[in-house]
Design a protein around this motif. Structure first.
Motif, mmCIF file in Angstrom:
data_model
loop_
_atom_site.group_PDB
_atom_site.id
_atom_site.type_symbol
_atom_site.label_atom_id
_atom_site.label_comp_id
_atom_site.label_asym_id
_atom_site.label_seq_id
_atom_site.Cartn_x
_atom_site.Cartn_y
_atom_site.Cartn_z
ATOM 1 N N UNK A 151 33.178 194.557 98.642
ATOM 2 C CA UNK A 151 32.154 193.552 98.340
ATOM 3 C C UNK A 151 31.325 193.959 97.133
ATOM 4 N N UNK A 152 31.089 195.255 96.974
ATOM 5 C CA UNK A 152 30.334 195.722 95.801
ATOM 6 C C UNK A 152 31.121 195.454 94.523
ATOM 7 N N UNK A 153 32.442 195.638 94.599
ATOM 8 C CA UNK A 153 33.281 195.318 93.442
ATOM 9 C C UNK A 153 33.210 193.823 93.151
ATOM 10 N N UNK A 154 33.282 193.007 94.182
ATOM 11 C CA UNK A 154 33.205 191.551 94.017
ATOM 12 C C UNK A 154 31.879 191.141 93.380
ATOM 13 N N UNK A 155 30.800 191.768 93.824
ATOM 14 C CA UNK A 155 29.470 191.456 93.288
ATOM 15 C C UNK A 155 29.377 191.866 91.825
ATOM 16 N N UNK A 158 31.284 189.368 89.769
ATOM 17 C CA UNK A 158 30.594 188.085 89.652
ATOM 18 C C UNK A 158 29.436 188.123 88.678
ATOM 19 N N UNK A 159 28.662 189.220 88.712
ATOM 20 C CA UNK A 159 27.544 189.355 87.775
ATOM 21 C C UNK A 159 28.070 189.441 86.349
ATOM 22 N N UNK A 160 29.122 190.247 86.153
ATOM 23 C CA UNK A 160 29.705 190.386 84.820
ATOM 24 C C UNK A 160 30.250 189.051 84.326
ATOM 25 N N UNK A 161 30.881 188.308 85.232
ATOM 26 C CA UNK A 161 31.446 187.008 84.879
ATOM 27 C C UNK A 161 30.353 186.036 84.449
ATOM 28 N N UNK A 162 29.247 185.993 85.204
ATOM 29 C CA UNK A 162 28.140 185.111 84.855
ATOM 30 C C UNK A 162 27.510 185.461 83.521
ATOM 31 N N UNK A 186 22.864 186.365 96.891
ATOM 32 C CA UNK A 186 24.208 186.371 97.463
ATOM 33 C C UNK A 186 24.375 185.186 98.407
ATOM 34 N N UNK A 187 25.453 184.422 98.201
ATOM 35 C CA UNK A 187 25.691 183.306 99.105
ATOM 36 C C UNK A 187 26.429 183.793 100.348
ATOM 37 N N UNK A 188 26.831 182.881 101.216
ATOM 38 C CA UNK A 188 27.434 183.299 102.482
ATOM 39 C C UNK A 188 28.823 183.893 102.314
ATOM 40 N N UNK A 189 29.367 183.851 101.088
ATOM 41 C CA UNK A 189 30.634 184.521 100.795
ATOM 42 C C UNK A 189 30.422 185.769 99.942
ATOM 43 N N UNK A 190 29.157 186.202 99.858
ATOM 44 C CA UNK A 190 28.772 187.360 99.040
ATOM 45 C C UNK A 190 29.086 187.160 97.563
ATOM 46 N N UNK A 191 29.130 185.895 97.126
ATOM 47 C CA UNK A 191 29.286 185.600 95.697
ATOM 48 C C UNK A 191 27.915 185.689 95.049
ATOM 49 N N UNK A 331 39.094 194.901 91.011
ATOM 50 C CA UNK A 331 38.991 193.788 91.946
ATOM 51 C C UNK A 331 40.329 193.274 92.414
ATOM 52 N N UNK A 332 41.324 193.332 91.552
ATOM 53 C CA UNK A 332 42.652 192.830 91.921
ATOM 54 C C UNK A 332 43.258 193.622 93.077
ATOM 55 N N UNK A 333 42.827 194.865 93.243
ATOM 56 C CA UNK A 333 43.317 195.674 94.365
ATOM 57 C C UNK A 333 42.869 195.103 95.700
ATOM 58 N N UNK A 334 41.800 194.322 95.673
ATOM 59 C CA UNK A 334 41.259 193.748 96.908
ATOM 60 C C UNK A 334 41.463 192.236 96.949
ATOM 61 N N UNK A 335 42.384 191.756 96.133
ATOM 62 C CA UNK A 335 42.675 190.330 96.135
ATOM 63 C C UNK A 335 41.651 189.491 95.423
ATOM 64 N N UNK A 336 40.783 190.111 94.628
ATOM 65 C CA UNK A 336 39.783 189.375 93.853
ATOM 66 C C UNK A 336 40.371 189.159 92.466
#
Length: 366
Positions: A151-155, A158-162, A186-191, A331-336
Protein backbone atom coordinates in the motif's frame (compact mmCIF):
# COMPACT_ATOMS: atom_id res chain seq x y z
CA UNK A 1 -30.45 21.40 -1.51
CA UNK A 2 -30.84 19.04 -4.44
CA UNK A 3 -28.56 17.12 -6.76
CA UNK A 4 -28.84 17.99 -10.43
CA UNK A 5 -26.71 17.95 -13.56
CA UNK A 6 -28.12 21.29 -14.64
CA UNK A 7 -27.03 22.89 -11.37
CA UNK A 8 -23.40 22.97 -12.35
CA UNK A 9 -24.34 24.62 -15.65
CA UNK A 10 -26.78 27.26 -14.42
CA UNK A 11 -25.37 28.33 -11.06
CA UNK A 12 -21.84 29.25 -12.07
CA UNK A 13 -22.07 32.63 -13.81
CA UNK A 14 -21.17 34.46 -10.62
CA UNK A 15 -18.35 32.02 -9.87
CA UNK A 16 -17.00 32.43 -13.40
CA UNK A 17 -17.11 36.24 -13.22
CA UNK A 18 -15.49 36.15 -9.80
CA UNK A 19 -12.58 34.02 -11.01
CA UNK A 20 -12.08 36.11 -14.16
CA UNK A 21 -12.01 39.31 -12.11
CA UNK A 22 -9.38 37.93 -9.76
CA UNK A 23 -7.10 36.63 -12.50
CA UNK A 24 -7.38 39.66 -14.83
CA UNK A 25 -7.55 37.53 -17.93
CA UNK A 26 -4.61 35.20 -17.13
CA UNK A 27 -6.88 32.23 -16.68
CA UNK A 28 -9.76 33.22 -18.92
CA UNK A 29 -9.62 29.89 -20.73
CA UNK A 30 -9.45 28.05 -17.42
CA UNK A 31 -12.35 29.99 -15.95
CA UNK A 32 -14.56 28.79 -18.79
CA UNK A 33 -13.81 25.25 -17.71
CA UNK A 34 -15.06 26.08 -14.21
CA UNK A 35 -18.56 26.05 -15.65
CA UNK A 36 -19.95 22.61 -15.05
CA UNK A 37 -17.25 21.67 -12.54
CA UNK A 38 -17.42 24.02 -9.56
CA UNK A 39 -20.58 25.56 -8.11
CA UNK A 40 -21.26 28.68 -6.07
CA UNK A 41 -22.94 27.31 -2.97
CA UNK A 42 -25.31 28.64 -0.34
CA UNK A 43 -23.89 29.38 3.12
CA UNK A 44 -27.06 28.55 5.04
CA UNK A 45 -27.41 25.17 3.39
CA UNK A 46 -23.74 24.35 3.95
CA UNK A 47 -24.21 25.34 7.59
CA UNK A 48 -27.13 22.95 7.86
CA UNK A 49 -25.12 20.20 6.15
CA UNK A 50 -22.39 20.53 8.81
CA UNK A 51 -24.85 20.86 11.72
CA UNK A 52 -24.00 24.56 11.97
CA UNK A 53 -20.27 23.81 11.84
CA UNK A 54 -20.50 21.70 14.95
CA UNK A 55 -17.26 20.67 16.62
CA UNK A 56 -18.57 17.11 16.37
CA UNK A 57 -18.35 17.46 12.60
CA UNK A 58 -14.83 18.89 12.61
CA UNK A 59 -12.35 16.75 10.67
CA UNK A 60 -9.26 18.79 11.40
CA UNK A 61 -7.77 22.22 12.02
CA UNK A 62 -5.43 23.67 9.40
CA UNK A 63 -3.41 26.87 9.06
CA UNK A 64 -6.11 28.71 7.16
CA UNK A 65 -9.31 27.11 8.40
CA UNK A 66 -11.26 24.19 9.83
CA UNK A 67 -12.44 21.23 7.77
CA UNK A 68 -15.93 19.88 8.55
CA UNK A 69 -17.79 16.79 7.45
CA UNK A 70 -21.11 17.61 5.86
CA UNK A 71 -24.08 15.58 4.66
CA UNK A 72 -26.61 16.58 2.04
CA UNK A 73 -30.30 15.71 2.56
CA UNK A 74 -29.91 12.78 0.16
CA UNK A 75 -27.06 11.34 2.25
CA UNK A 76 -24.15 12.43 0.03
CA UNK A 77 -21.06 13.40 2.02
CA UNK A 78 -19.00 16.57 1.61
CA UNK A 79 -15.88 18.02 3.22
CA UNK A 80 -16.30 21.76 3.89
CA UNK A 81 -13.31 23.96 4.64
CA UNK A 82 -14.36 27.10 6.52
CA UNK A 83 -11.54 29.64 6.31
CA UNK A 84 -10.58 31.74 9.29
CA UNK A 85 -11.88 35.31 9.12
CA UNK A 86 -8.47 36.85 8.43
CA UNK A 87 -8.23 38.92 5.23
CA UNK A 88 -4.73 37.55 4.64
CA UNK A 89 -6.28 34.21 3.68
CA UNK A 90 -7.94 35.74 0.62
CA UNK A 91 -5.00 34.73 -1.55
CA UNK A 92 -5.10 31.11 -0.38
CA UNK A 93 -8.84 31.02 -1.08
CA UNK A 94 -8.34 32.22 -4.65
CA UNK A 95 -5.33 29.96 -5.24
CA UNK A 96 -7.30 26.93 -4.17
CA UNK A 97 -10.14 27.88 -6.50
CA UNK A 98 -7.80 28.45 -9.41
CA UNK A 99 -5.74 25.34 -8.83
CA UNK A 100 -8.63 22.93 -8.28
CA UNK A 101 -11.54 24.57 -10.05
CA UNK A 102 -10.55 23.40 -13.52
CA UNK A 103 -8.77 20.14 -12.68
CA UNK A 104 -10.08 16.61 -12.46
CA UNK A 105 -7.58 13.83 -11.85
CA UNK A 106 -7.76 10.62 -9.86
CA UNK A 107 -4.93 11.74 -7.55
CA UNK A 108 -6.17 15.30 -6.96
CA UNK A 109 -8.94 15.91 -4.42
CA UNK A 110 -12.08 17.06 -6.28
CA UNK A 111 -13.26 20.60 -5.52
CA UNK A 112 -17.06 20.66 -5.86
CA UNK A 113 -17.83 24.26 -5.03
CA UNK A 114 -17.24 27.39 -2.99
CA UNK A 115 -19.16 29.90 -0.93
CA UNK A 116 -18.42 33.57 -0.44
CA UNK A 117 -20.95 35.26 1.85
CA UNK A 118 -19.99 38.51 3.58
CA UNK A 119 -16.90 37.59 5.64
CA UNK A 120 -17.41 33.87 5.16
CA UNK A 121 -15.25 31.94 2.70
CA UNK A 122 -15.81 28.20 2.27
CA UNK A 123 -14.41 25.56 -0.07
CA UNK A 124 -16.35 22.36 -0.64
CA UNK A 125 -14.68 19.09 -1.60
CA UNK A 126 -15.59 15.50 -2.16
CA UNK A 127 -15.42 13.71 1.17
CA UNK A 128 -12.46 11.29 1.25
CA UNK A 129 -13.26 8.48 3.64
CA UNK A 130 -9.90 7.21 4.92
CA UNK A 131 -8.40 10.36 6.41
CA UNK A 132 -4.92 11.66 5.70
CA UNK A 133 -1.60 9.88 5.31
CA UNK A 134 -0.12 11.55 8.38
CA UNK A 135 -2.60 9.86 10.70
CA UNK A 136 -1.86 6.48 9.12
CA UNK A 137 1.90 6.86 9.52
CA UNK A 138 1.89 8.35 13.00
CA UNK A 139 -0.37 5.99 14.84
CA UNK A 140 -1.48 6.94 18.33
CA UNK A 141 -1.52 4.42 21.12
CA UNK A 142 -4.51 2.11 20.91
CA UNK A 143 -4.95 2.77 17.18
CA UNK A 144 -4.44 -0.29 15.00
CA UNK A 145 -3.91 1.52 11.67
CA UNK A 146 -1.13 -0.19 9.72
CA UNK A 147 -0.04 0.53 6.17
CA UNK A 148 1.36 -2.61 4.57
CA UNK A 149 4.34 -2.17 2.27
CA UNK A 150 2.44 -2.76 -1.01
CA UNK A 151 0.00 0.00 0.00
CA UNK A 152 2.91 2.36 0.67
CA UNK A 153 4.19 1.67 -2.83
CA UNK A 154 0.70 2.34 -4.22
CA UNK A 155 0.50 5.62 -2.31
CA UNK A 156 3.95 6.73 -3.49
CA UNK A 157 2.97 5.90 -7.08
CA UNK A 158 -0.30 7.83 -6.81
CA UNK A 159 1.34 10.94 -5.38
CA UNK A 160 4.03 10.84 -8.06
CA UNK A 161 1.39 10.35 -10.74
CA UNK A 162 -0.64 13.34 -9.53
CA UNK A 163 2.39 15.62 -9.33
CA UNK A 164 3.63 14.51 -12.75
CA UNK A 165 0.24 15.44 -14.19
CA UNK A 166 0.30 18.84 -12.48
CA UNK A 167 3.82 19.58 -13.71
CA UNK A 168 3.61 18.21 -17.23
CA UNK A 169 0.06 17.82 -18.52
CA UNK A 170 -2.46 19.96 -16.67
CA UNK A 171 -3.89 22.79 -18.82
CA UNK A 172 -1.81 25.13 -16.67
CA UNK A 173 1.44 24.26 -14.95
CA UNK A 174 0.76 23.91 -11.24
CA UNK A 175 3.23 23.52 -8.39
CA UNK A 176 1.97 22.60 -4.94
CA UNK A 177 4.91 23.90 -2.84
CA UNK A 178 3.54 22.62 0.49
CA UNK A 179 3.46 18.87 -0.02
CA UNK A 180 3.28 16.85 3.21
CA UNK A 181 1.61 13.75 4.61
CA UNK A 182 -1.10 15.99 6.10
CA UNK A 183 -2.31 17.00 2.65
CA UNK A 184 -2.41 13.48 1.22
CA UNK A 185 -5.92 12.04 1.64
CA UNK A 186 -6.67 8.34 1.18
CA UNK A 187 -9.91 7.00 -0.24
CA UNK A 188 -11.44 3.64 0.67
CA UNK A 189 -9.10 1.95 -1.83
CA UNK A 190 -6.04 3.69 -0.34
CA UNK A 191 -5.72 5.78 -3.51
CA UNK A 192 -3.99 9.05 -2.54
CA UNK A 193 -5.56 12.42 -3.30
CA UNK A 194 -3.37 15.53 -3.13
CA UNK A 195 -5.11 18.41 -1.33
CA UNK A 196 -4.40 21.83 0.25
CA UNK A 197 -3.51 23.96 -2.78
CA UNK A 198 -3.71 27.28 -0.93
CA UNK A 199 0.01 27.92 -1.42
CA UNK A 200 0.18 26.69 -5.01
CA UNK A 201 1.57 28.67 -7.94
CA UNK A 202 -0.03 28.51 -11.36
CA UNK A 203 1.57 29.37 -14.69
CA UNK A 204 0.65 29.05 -18.32
CA UNK A 205 3.11 27.12 -20.50
CA UNK A 206 4.10 30.49 -21.99
CA UNK A 207 5.30 31.62 -18.57
CA UNK A 208 2.48 33.94 -17.42
CA UNK A 209 2.07 33.38 -13.70
CA UNK A 210 -0.78 34.28 -11.35
CA UNK A 211 0.78 36.33 -8.58
CA UNK A 212 -1.54 38.36 -6.37
CA UNK A 213 -5.20 37.62 -5.75
CA UNK A 214 -5.85 40.84 -3.84
CA UNK A 215 -5.36 43.17 -6.81
CA UNK A 216 -7.19 43.30 -10.11
CA UNK A 217 -4.82 45.58 -12.02
CA UNK A 218 -2.03 44.50 -14.33
CA UNK A 219 0.21 43.53 -11.40
CA UNK A 220 -2.06 40.53 -10.92
CA UNK A 221 0.12 38.49 -13.27
CA UNK A 222 3.75 38.44 -14.31
CA UNK A 223 6.06 36.34 -16.40
CA UNK A 224 8.34 33.83 -14.76
CA UNK A 225 11.59 32.66 -16.28
CA UNK A 226 11.51 28.98 -17.27
CA UNK A 227 14.63 28.28 -15.23
CA UNK A 228 13.12 29.87 -12.12
CA UNK A 229 9.91 27.89 -12.57
CA UNK A 230 11.76 24.61 -13.10
CA UNK A 231 14.47 24.93 -10.45
CA UNK A 232 12.77 27.17 -7.92
CA UNK A 233 9.26 25.71 -7.95
CA UNK A 234 8.97 22.32 -9.67
CA UNK A 235 12.09 20.93 -8.04
CA UNK A 236 10.78 22.13 -4.66
CA UNK A 237 7.85 19.73 -5.15
CA UNK A 238 10.37 17.00 -6.02
CA UNK A 239 12.31 17.68 -2.80
CA UNK A 240 9.12 17.51 -0.75
CA UNK A 241 8.20 14.26 -2.47
CA UNK A 242 11.56 12.82 -1.41
CA UNK A 243 10.84 13.83 2.17
CA UNK A 244 7.44 12.10 1.89
CA UNK A 245 9.16 8.90 0.71
CA UNK A 246 11.36 9.01 3.81
CA UNK A 247 8.29 9.45 5.98
CA UNK A 248 6.63 6.47 4.28
CA UNK A 249 9.67 4.32 5.09
CA UNK A 250 10.63 5.52 8.55
CA UNK A 251 7.23 6.46 9.94
CA UNK A 252 8.87 9.65 11.21
CA UNK A 253 8.43 13.28 10.28
CA UNK A 254 11.29 15.13 8.62
CA UNK A 255 12.18 16.98 11.81
CA UNK A 256 12.54 13.67 13.64
CA UNK A 257 14.75 12.29 10.87
CA UNK A 258 16.94 15.39 11.10
CA UNK A 259 17.46 14.64 14.79
CA UNK A 260 18.65 11.06 14.28
CA UNK A 261 21.74 10.23 16.39
CA UNK A 262 24.03 10.10 13.35
CA UNK A 263 24.94 13.78 13.75
CA UNK A 264 28.14 13.52 11.67
CA UNK A 265 25.97 13.92 8.56
CA UNK A 266 25.39 17.53 7.52
CA UNK A 267 22.35 16.92 5.34
CA UNK A 268 19.61 14.42 4.61
CA UNK A 269 21.50 13.31 1.52
CA UNK A 270 24.64 12.71 3.61
CA UNK A 271 22.61 10.68 6.08
CA UNK A 272 20.94 8.66 3.34
CA UNK A 273 24.26 8.05 1.57
CA UNK A 274 25.78 6.85 4.84
CA UNK A 275 22.79 4.60 5.45
CA UNK A 276 22.92 3.09 1.96
CA UNK A 277 26.66 2.48 1.93
CA UNK A 278 27.35 1.43 5.51
CA UNK A 279 26.72 -1.90 7.18
CA UNK A 280 24.33 -0.44 9.73
CA UNK A 281 21.14 -2.32 10.49
CA UNK A 282 18.29 -0.84 8.46
CA UNK A 283 15.81 -1.95 11.11
CA UNK A 284 17.08 0.86 13.30
CA UNK A 285 15.50 3.47 11.04
CA UNK A 286 12.54 1.94 9.19
CA UNK A 287 8.97 1.77 10.44
CA UNK A 288 8.65 -1.06 12.95
CA UNK A 289 5.69 -2.55 11.09
CA UNK A 290 7.98 -3.22 8.09
CA UNK A 291 10.71 -5.04 10.01
CA UNK A 292 11.06 -8.72 9.20
CA UNK A 293 8.50 -8.61 6.38
CA UNK A 294 11.04 -9.36 3.63
CA UNK A 295 10.93 -5.94 1.98
CA UNK A 296 14.43 -4.70 2.90
CA UNK A 297 15.64 -4.73 -0.72
CA UNK A 298 12.69 -2.66 -1.90
CA UNK A 299 13.04 -0.31 1.06
CA UNK A 300 16.63 0.34 -0.02
CA UNK A 301 15.43 1.05 -3.56
CA UNK A 302 12.93 3.65 -2.33
CA UNK A 303 15.64 5.16 -0.11
CA UNK A 304 17.85 5.54 -3.19
CA UNK A 305 15.00 7.21 -5.05
CA UNK A 306 14.42 9.57 -2.11
CA UNK A 307 18.13 10.40 -2.13
CA UNK A 308 17.90 11.64 -5.73
CA UNK A 309 14.96 13.89 -4.79
CA UNK A 310 16.80 15.45 -1.85
CA UNK A 311 19.98 16.48 -3.64
CA UNK A 312 20.99 20.01 -2.58
CA UNK A 313 21.23 21.16 -6.21
CA UNK A 314 17.71 21.37 -7.73
CA UNK A 315 19.15 20.73 -11.20
CA UNK A 316 20.30 17.28 -10.05
CA UNK A 317 16.84 16.20 -8.95
CA UNK A 318 14.71 14.08 -11.32
CA UNK A 319 11.33 15.09 -12.72
CA UNK A 320 8.13 13.73 -11.23
CA UNK A 321 7.44 11.82 -14.43
CA UNK A 322 10.80 10.06 -14.12
CA UNK A 323 10.04 9.29 -10.47
CA UNK A 324 6.61 7.92 -11.31
CA UNK A 325 8.03 5.57 -13.93
CA UNK A 326 10.81 4.41 -11.59
CA UNK A 327 8.51 3.67 -8.65
CA UNK A 328 6.06 1.96 -11.01
CA UNK A 329 8.63 -0.78 -11.60
CA UNK A 330 8.21 -1.75 -7.94
CA UNK A 331 4.45 -1.34 -8.13
CA UNK A 332 4.15 -3.84 -10.95
CA UNK A 333 5.36 -6.54 -8.56
CA UNK A 334 2.14 -6.04 -6.62
CA UNK A 335 -0.15 -5.78 -9.62
CA UNK A 336 -0.16 -1.97 -9.58
CA UNK A 337 0.20 -1.21 -13.26
CA UNK A 338 2.10 1.72 -14.68
CA UNK A 339 -0.22 3.94 -16.64
CA UNK A 340 1.95 4.53 -19.69
CA UNK A 341 -0.73 6.93 -20.94
CA UNK A 342 -0.07 9.37 -18.09
CA UNK A 343 0.35 12.36 -20.39
CA UNK A 344 -2.74 11.72 -22.48
CA UNK A 345 -5.63 14.11 -22.05
CA UNK A 346 -8.07 11.20 -21.79
CA UNK A 347 -6.60 10.36 -18.40
CA UNK A 348 -8.39 13.30 -16.83
CA UNK A 349 -11.54 12.31 -15.00
CA UNK A 350 -14.35 14.78 -15.65
CA UNK A 351 -17.46 15.55 -13.71
CA UNK A 352 -19.52 13.79 -16.34
CA UNK A 353 -17.54 10.54 -16.30
CA UNK A 354 -16.34 10.13 -12.72
CA UNK A 355 -18.85 8.38 -10.46
CA UNK A 356 -17.14 9.99 -7.47
CA UNK A 357 -17.96 13.58 -8.47
CA UNK A 358 -21.10 14.95 -6.84
CA UNK A 359 -22.94 17.57 -8.86
CA UNK A 360 -24.80 19.96 -6.60
CA UNK A 361 -27.50 22.51 -7.35
CA UNK A 362 -27.94 25.02 -4.57
CA UNK A 363 -30.23 27.99 -4.58
CA UNK A 364 -28.87 31.51 -4.74
CA UNK A 365 -27.80 33.18 -1.49
CA UNK A 366 -29.88 36.23 -2.37
Amino acid sequence: MTLSKKGTKNANKEADQFIQLQTKGLLQEGSKKLEGMVTKMNFIELSEATNKFSTNNALGLGKIGVMYKGMLPNGSLLAVKRLHGCQSFEKQFICELLALGTMRHNNIVPLLGFCRDRKEKLLVYQYISNGNLYDWLHVREGNDKILEWPLRIKIAMGIARGLAWLHHKCDFQVVHLNLSSNCILLDNNSEPKISNFGGAKISTFEGAMFMDSNETDSSNSSFVDHGVWELGFIKKDVYDFGALLLELITGNELIQIDNYPNSLCESLVDWLTHLLTSSCDISSVIDKSLIGQGFDGEVFQILRIACTCLKPSPAQRPTMLELYNTISILGERYGITNDSEILRQSEIATASTSNEIVEVEITSTN
